[in-house]
Design a protein around this motif. Sequence first.
Motif, PDB file in Angstrom:
ATOM      1  N   THR A 162     109.855  -2.932  16.912  1.00  0.00           N
ATOM      2  CA  THR A 162     108.570  -3.178  17.192  1.00  0.00           C
ATOM      3  C   THR A 162     108.324  -4.839  16.367  1.00  0.00           C
ATOM      4  OG1 THR A 162     107.718  -1.433  17.251  1.00  0.00           O
ATOM      5  CG2 THR A 162     106.179  -3.134  16.703  1.00  0.00           C
ATOM      6  N   ALA A 163     108.996  -4.850  15.130  1.00  0.00           N
ATOM      7  CA  ALA A 163     108.977  -5.920  14.405  1.00  0.00           C
ATOM      8  C   ALA A 163     109.801  -7.016  15.061  1.00  0.00           C
ATOM      9  CB  ALA A 163     109.601  -5.812  12.842  1.00  0.00           C
ATOM     10  N   VAL A 164     111.158  -6.923  15.475  1.00  0.00           N
ATOM     11  CA  VAL A 164     111.662  -7.830  16.264  1.00  0.00           C
ATOM     12  C   VAL A 164     110.818  -8.699  17.628  1.00  0.00           C
ATOM     13  CG1 VAL A 164     113.562  -8.427  17.743  1.00  0.00           C
ATOM     14  CG2 VAL A 164     113.935  -6.722  15.677  1.00  0.00           C
ATOM     15  N   LEU A 165     110.222  -7.632  18.143  1.00  0.00           N
ATOM     16  CA  LEU A 165     109.252  -8.120  19.318  1.00  0.00           C
ATOM     17  C   LEU A 165     108.034  -9.045  19.033  1.00  0.00           C
ATOM     18  CD1 LEU A 165     108.767  -7.735  22.578  1.00  0.00           C
ATOM     19  CD2 LEU A 165     107.330  -5.858  21.964  1.00  0.00           C
ATOM     20  N   LEU A 166     107.557  -8.481  17.729  1.00  0.00           N
ATOM     21  CA  LEU A 166     106.549  -9.402  17.267  1.00  0.00           C
ATOM     22  C   LEU A 166     107.067 -10.868  16.938  1.00  0.00           C
ATOM     23  CD1 LEU A 166     104.439  -7.002  15.197  1.00  0.00           C
ATOM     24  CD2 LEU A 166     103.608  -8.279  17.112  1.00  0.00           C
ATOM     25  N   VAL A 210      99.173 -12.982  20.960  1.00  0.00           N
ATOM     26  CA  VAL A 210     100.434 -12.065  20.469  1.00  0.00           C
ATOM     27  C   VAL A 210      99.971 -10.727  20.980  1.00  0.00           C
ATOM     28  CG1 VAL A 210     101.877 -11.524  18.623  1.00  0.00           C
ATOM     29  CG2 VAL A 210     101.296 -13.928  19.002  1.00  0.00           C
ATOM     30  N   PHE A 211      98.947 -10.260  20.391  1.00  0.00           N
ATOM     31  CA  PHE A 211      98.175  -8.832  20.328  1.00  0.00           C
ATOM     32  C   PHE A 211      98.467  -8.450  21.970  1.00  0.00           C
ATOM     33  CE2 PHE A 211      95.124  -5.609  21.167  1.00  0.00           C
ATOM     34  CZ  PHE A 211      95.531  -4.672  20.377  1.00  0.00           C
ATOM     35  N   ILE A 212      97.905  -9.291  22.688  1.00  0.00           N
ATOM     36  CA  ILE A 212      97.636  -8.916  24.221  1.00  0.00           C
ATOM     37  C   ILE A 212      98.949  -8.637  24.781  1.00  0.00           C
ATOM     38  CG2 ILE A 212      96.737  -9.579  26.468  1.00  0.00           C
ATOM     39  CD1 ILE A 212      94.359 -10.665  25.078  1.00  0.00           C
ATOM     40  N   GLU A 213      99.881  -9.741  24.406  1.00  0.00           N
ATOM     41  CA  GLU A 213     101.303  -9.740  24.990  1.00  0.00           C
ATOM     42  C   GLU A 213     102.163  -8.601  24.397  1.00  0.00           C
ATOM     43  OE1 GLU A 213     102.731 -13.501  23.866  1.00  0.00           O
ATOM     44  OE2 GLU A 213     101.694 -14.736  25.548  1.00  0.00           O
ATOM     45  N   PHE A 214     101.890  -8.158  23.227  1.00  0.00           N
ATOM     46  CA  PHE A 214     102.574  -7.042  22.849  1.00  0.00           C
ATOM     47  C   PHE A 214     102.289  -5.917  23.443  1.00  0.00           C
ATOM     48  CE2 PHE A 214     102.708  -3.745  19.649  1.00  0.00           C
ATOM     49  CZ  PHE A 214     104.288  -3.739  19.501  1.00  0.00           C
TER      50      PHE A 214
END
Length: 85
Positions: free
Chosen positions: A2-6, A72-76
């Motif tokens: 998850t951290a890598v994706l963010l 960023v939140f929506i894309e995540f």
Amino acid sequence: MTAVLLIILIIANYPLYKFFFSLMFDTTDDFWECLRYYFTPDLFSLFRGEYFKDRVSEMRIGSFLVLCGLCVFIEFAVIKNIFGM
């Protein structure tokens, strides 16, 4: 994972951040002035006669940060739902 994706999303959205920056601020000096007002207490701005300019500057900085964070939140959320992470 998850951290890598963010981190990847934050870096990949750099052109979008530049677009939002150009919408909110005319120049980088305008951004730094807004940032200065953001960290100046409202009472000091009131006594200097710059209260409304302070409030507008705080709103511009806040809107910029919310737009960037919301993207960023929506894309995540979309990526997480698509890949079922």
